[in-house]
Design an enzyme around this catalytic site. Structure first.
Site, PDB file in Angstrom:
ATOM      1  N   THR A 177       4.781  22.477   8.918  1.00 31.21           N
ATOM      2  CA  THR A 177       4.744  23.023   7.565  1.00 31.21           C
ATOM      3  C   THR A 177       5.961  22.505   6.809  1.00 31.21           C
ATOM      4  O   THR A 177       6.888  21.981   7.416  1.00 31.21           O
ATOM      5  CB  THR A 177       4.765  24.556   7.601  1.00 31.21           C
ATOM      6  OG1 THR A 177       5.988  24.987   8.219  1.00 31.21           O
ATOM      7  CG2 THR A 177       3.587  25.082   8.412  1.00 31.21           C
ATOM      8  N   GLU A 235      18.524  11.264   1.942  1.00 31.33           N
ATOM      9  CA  GLU A 235      19.293  10.979   3.144  1.00 31.33           C
ATOM     10  C   GLU A 235      19.280   9.503   3.491  1.00 31.33           C
ATOM     11  O   GLU A 235      18.295   8.808   3.265  1.00 31.33           O
ATOM     12  CB  GLU A 235      18.695  11.745   4.331  1.00 31.33           C
ATOM     13  CG  GLU A 235      18.713  13.240   4.135  1.00 31.33           C
ATOM     14  CD  GLU A 235      17.953  13.988   5.217  1.00 31.33           C
ATOM     15  OE1 GLU A 235      18.346  15.104   5.525  1.00 31.33           O
ATOM     16  OE2 GLU A 235      16.970  13.422   5.743  1.00 31.33           O
ATOM     17  N   LYS A 273      17.314   3.986   7.274  1.00 30.73           N
ATOM     18  CA  LYS A 273      16.198   4.462   6.462  1.00 30.73           C
ATOM     19  C   LYS A 273      16.730   5.286   5.309  1.00 30.73           C
ATOM     20  O   LYS A 273      17.679   6.059   5.472  1.00 30.73           O
ATOM     21  CB  LYS A 273      15.249   5.311   7.310  1.00 30.73           C
ATOM     22  CG  LYS A 273      14.054   5.852   6.514  1.00 30.73           C
ATOM     23  CD  LYS A 273      12.956   6.399   7.398  1.00 30.73           C
ATOM     24  CE  LYS A 273      13.216   7.815   7.822  1.00 30.73           C
ATOM     25  NZ  LYS A 273      12.000   8.435   8.402  1.00 30.73           N
ATOM     26  N   GLY A 308      10.562  21.929  10.647  1.00 26.78           N
ATOM     27  CA  GLY A 308      11.950  22.249  10.294  1.00 26.78           C
ATOM     28  C   GLY A 308      12.793  21.003  10.404  1.00 26.78           C
ATOM     29  O   GLY A 308      12.863  20.410  11.456  1.00 26.78           O
ATOM     30  N   ASP A 309      13.380  20.576   9.337  1.00 21.55           N
ATOM     31  CA  ASP A 309      14.204  19.368   9.446  1.00 21.55           C
ATOM     32  C   ASP A 309      15.352  19.340   8.454  1.00 21.55           C
ATOM     33  O   ASP A 309      15.876  18.294   8.129  1.00 21.55           O
ATOM     34  CB  ASP A 309      13.354  18.106   9.300  1.00 21.55           C
ATOM     35  CG  ASP A 309      12.667  18.055   7.944  1.00 21.55           C
ATOM     36  OD1 ASP A 309      12.889  18.960   7.125  1.00 21.55           O
ATOM     37  OD2 ASP A 309      11.914  17.110   7.726  1.00 21.55           O
ATOM     38  N   THR A 357       6.171  14.797  -0.843  1.00 23.12           N
ATOM     39  CA  THR A 357       7.357  15.536  -0.393  1.00 23.12           C
ATOM     40  C   THR A 357       8.396  14.571   0.155  1.00 23.12           C
ATOM     41  O   THR A 357       9.586  14.686  -0.106  1.00 23.12           O
ATOM     42  CB  THR A 357       6.964  16.529   0.727  1.00 23.12           C
ATOM     43  OG1 THR A 357       6.008  17.440   0.204  1.00 23.12           O
ATOM     44  CG2 THR A 357       8.172  17.294   1.227  1.00 23.12           C
ATOM     45  N   VAL A 367      13.365  16.733  14.702  1.00 31.73           N
ATOM     46  CA  VAL A 367      13.812  16.608  13.309  1.00 31.73           C
ATOM     47  C   VAL A 367      13.715  15.164  12.817  1.00 31.73           C
ATOM     48  O   VAL A 367      13.823  14.901  11.622  1.00 31.73           O
ATOM     49  CB  VAL A 367      15.263  17.131  13.115  1.00 31.73           C
ATOM     50  CG1 VAL A 367      15.309  18.629  13.412  1.00 31.73           C
ATOM     51  CG2 VAL A 367      16.256  16.387  13.993  1.00 31.73           C
TER      52      VAL A 367
END
Lengths: 353, 353
Positions: free
Chosen positions: B211, B66, B79, B236-237, B94, B303
Site C-alpha cells: 500500500t 531521493e 537512481k 513502508g519505505d 506516486t 524498502v
C-alpha cells in the site's frame, strides 16, 4: 491500435552538449556568464532557504564521482560530476557532469542537461561574482596559474563581470599556455605568457589558481603574495588536493561557499577545524564585510557548491522556451491511470510489436 | 567547416520508457523478472564489495526525492526516485525514477535509463528472490493487499520465481482490485477478489502488503497472521510510513536489506534501535539461516536498496548490444584535447551557426 500519447509531463526537456554550445553562441558567452552570475547572486541572497548538504562522494584510487543535491523548497536539483585528474593523459575530460531539476510538488524531473560545459560557466561566473565583492577597486590585471580547461572561462567571466583586461598566464606545461593565448586572441585581452608563477603574479591585483593535480601542491608560497591582492583559488576541490601554502591562508581573510564542505575539500583542509572563515552569502547580503581595506589579502577558497549548479540550471531552464534549444526525452512512465503501470506495459505490446 | 565528430565516449546509451517496454516484451516479462532476480542474487553474493550508504533524501510536505548511489569498485550507479503519495489523485505516478551507471575508472556515464518501469521489475524481483529463501515449502497461494501499480509485477515475479499460482486480492478501493483482475486475466493465475484483508489472507502462505499511504497504517493486525506464513511487506519505505502492527514484528523473524536504511524507513522504525534483524545477503550466501521451521513467521521488511537498482541496471546494460533498444545521448562534452573545452566551444560556433 496505437498506444495513447504520453502526457507532456512524461517528456523531460534535455539539453545536449551540442545544444548547450548553440545556446552559448546564441546568447553570447559574456552575456551568458553575466546571466548565470546574476542567478547565482540571487540564490546567495536566498541562501537560508536552501536544503544544503555536503556532496555525496564515491572515492576510488583514480578519482571521485559525486552527487550534489539541493532544493529551495519549490525546485529540487542535483549534479552528477566526476573528478579524474589522470583522465587528461588518456585524452578524456578530468571533469564531466550532467544535472537535473525537478518539481518538488510532484517529484517529476523538469530539466536534464549536460553540465560539463555549463559547470565551466558556473565555476567562472561564481569566481567573478565573488571577486566583484572582494577584489581591490580598479583591478584590471589577473594572473591565471593553471591554463587547463577552466582557464579561458575564468578569463571571460572576469572580463564580463569585473572588467579585467590584462591576463598574465602560467602553466607548468607551456603548451597549455599557448592554447589559452590562441583561444583568447581577438577577445580584447592584453595577454602575457610568463615563464614562472613568480613572474605571472607581478602587477596583478587578482591571482587565480586553477590547477588540477590530486595531491598537496604548492602553486603559491607565502613570499610570492604581496599585500592588497585577491586570490581566487579554485583548483583545490577534494581531500588531499590543495594549491596554496598554509602560511598564505594565515595572512589572508578567507571566504568560502559552504564551510562544512570547504573544510573537507578546500585549501582550509590544511587548517584547524575552527579556522575562521566568512561565508560568501553573508558578504553578498551585506551581513558580513567583504574587503575592508586596500592592503588586505582576500582569498576565495572556492570548491563549487550545489546551489551554484542549481542557479545555472535555473538560468538554463529560463532560456529554453525562447530558444527552443532542447529535445524532449521520453524518460518518465506516465500511464493514463497512475495505478495501471502494468496495463500501460501490456497496451504497449499491442501497439508496438 | 564541420566540427569533428565527438568520440564514442561522448554518447551515453539511453533507454527511454518506450524502449524499456519494447525490451520487456522482446525478452518476455517472466524471463526478464528472473534475469533481474539472478543479477540481484549475484550482487547479494558480492555484498561486502559494495560501497553502501543510506539514500540521500530531500523531504517536503508532500513527498520525497531521493538519490541512491552505490558502487562495486568497477561500476558506479545511482537512481533518482521520488515518492509522492498524493500524485495518484492528480493523475500522476506516486513513484517515478531514472538511473545511471558510470565507469569508476574514468567517471564517464555508460548508461542512462528510465527506471519507473525498471524499478517495478526490480522491486518485484527482489521480493520474489527473498521469498525463494524464506517462504514455506510448496507455497502456491499469495495474498496481495494493496492493488496499485506494483501489485501485478509482484504477482508475475512470484509466479516466475516461486511458483505462485493462486492470488487473493484486496484493496480498500475495489476498482484497484478489478484493474488487477483485468490485467492478470489470461496469465494462468487463479484469481480471487476479496472483500477484506482478513478474507484475503485465508489459506495464503505468502502475504504481500504494498500500500502507498504516507502515514502509520495498520494493514495487518497481529490476530490476522497465523503461523507458518511469509510476509512480504514492501509498502513502508519512508519515515512515518508503515503497514504492520508492531506486535507482528515481535512474533516474526525479520529480514532486511541494509539495516541502517531499514531502521529509518521500514516497518522496524516502530521498534527499538537494537531490534534483531537478519540481513538478506547473509541468508543468500549461507552465512545466516533463512526459514528454520514450518511454523515460523518470516517477514521481509523490504524498502528497496541501491544495490538492487544497480543489479537491474547491470542486467539492462547487458541486453543493449543484442537488442539495440537504446538511443545515443550527446551528454558528455568530449573535446579532442581535454584541456581545450573553450576551443571546442569556439569551433562549434564556426561549424554550426
Amino acid at each position: 491500435m496505437t498506444a495513447p500519447e504520453p502526457s507532456r509531463l512524461a517528456y523531460v526537456p534535455f539539453v545536449s552538449v551540442a545544444n548547450m554550445m548553440r545556446l552559448i553562441h546564441r546568447i553570447g558567452i559574456s552575456e551568458m556568464l553575466s546571466g548565470v552570475a546574476a542567478y547565482i547572486e540571487e540564490d546567495f541572497h536566498r541562501w537560508e532557504l536552501f536544503d544544503k548538504t555536503p556532496r555525496v562522494a564515491s572515492h576510488s584510487d583514480v578519482g571521485v564521482i559525486e552527487l550534489m543535491p539541493t532544493s529551495d523548497g519549490a525546485v529540487y536539483g542535483f549534479k552528477y560530476v566526476n573528478g579524474h585528474p589522470k583522465n587528461t593523459a588518456e585524452g578524456l575530460q578530468t571533469v564531466t557532469a550532467f544535472g537535473l531539476l525537478a518539481d518538488v510538488q510532484t517529484g517529476y524531473p523538469v530539466l536534464l542537461s549536460e553540465m560539463t560545459v555549463l559547470t565551466a560557466l558556473r565555476t567562472a561566473a561564481t569566481s567573478a561574482l565573488v571577486a566583484k565583492y572582494l577584489a581591490p577597486e580598479g583591478a584590471d590585471t589577473m594572473t591565471l596559474i593553471g591554463n587547463g580547461a577552466q582557464s579561458e572561462f575564468q578569463a571571460m567571466a572576469f572580463r564580463a563581470i569585473c572588467g579585467i583586461r590584462k591576463l598574465r598566464l602560467y602553466d607548468i606545461d607551456p603548451e597549455a599556455t599557448r592554447k589559452v593565448m590562441r583561444n583568447l586572441a581577438g577577445q580584447g585581452f592584453e595577454l602575457t605568457a610568463c615563464g614562472s608563477a613568480q613572474e605571472a603574479i607581478e602587477g596583478a591585483q587578482i591571482i587565480t589558481t586553477c590547477t588540477a593535480d590530486k595531491q598537496y601542491a604548492t602553486i603559491l608560497t607565502d613570499n610570492m603574495v604581496g599585500a592588497g591582492v585577491h586570490i581566487n583559488a579554485i583548483g583545490g576541490d577534494c581531500p588531499g588536493k590543495t594549491e596554496l601554502h598554509k602560511d598564505i591562508l594565515s595572512r589572508a581573510d578567507v571566504f568560502v561557499e559552504y564551510p562544512p564542505q570547504t573544510r573537507i575539500e578546500g585549501e582550509i583542509q590544511q587548517m584547524p577545524a575552527d579556522f575562521p572563515v566568512t561565508e560568501m552569502w553573508e558578504v553578498i547580503t551585506g551581513a558580513a564585510k567583504g574587503r575592508r581595506d586596500a592592503r588586505q589579502i582576500t582569498l576565495f577558497d572556492g570548491v563549487g557548491f550545489a546551489t551554484e549548479d542549481f542557479s545555472a540550471l535555473r538560468y538554463l531552464r529560463d532560456q529554453l522556451e525562447t530558444t527552443g534549444l532542447y529535445e524532449a526525452l521520453d524518460m518518465i512512465a506516465d500511464p493514463d491511470d497512475p495505478r495501471d503501470l502494468f496495463g500501460m506495459l501490456q497496451r504497449a505490446k499491442t501497439a508496438d510489436l
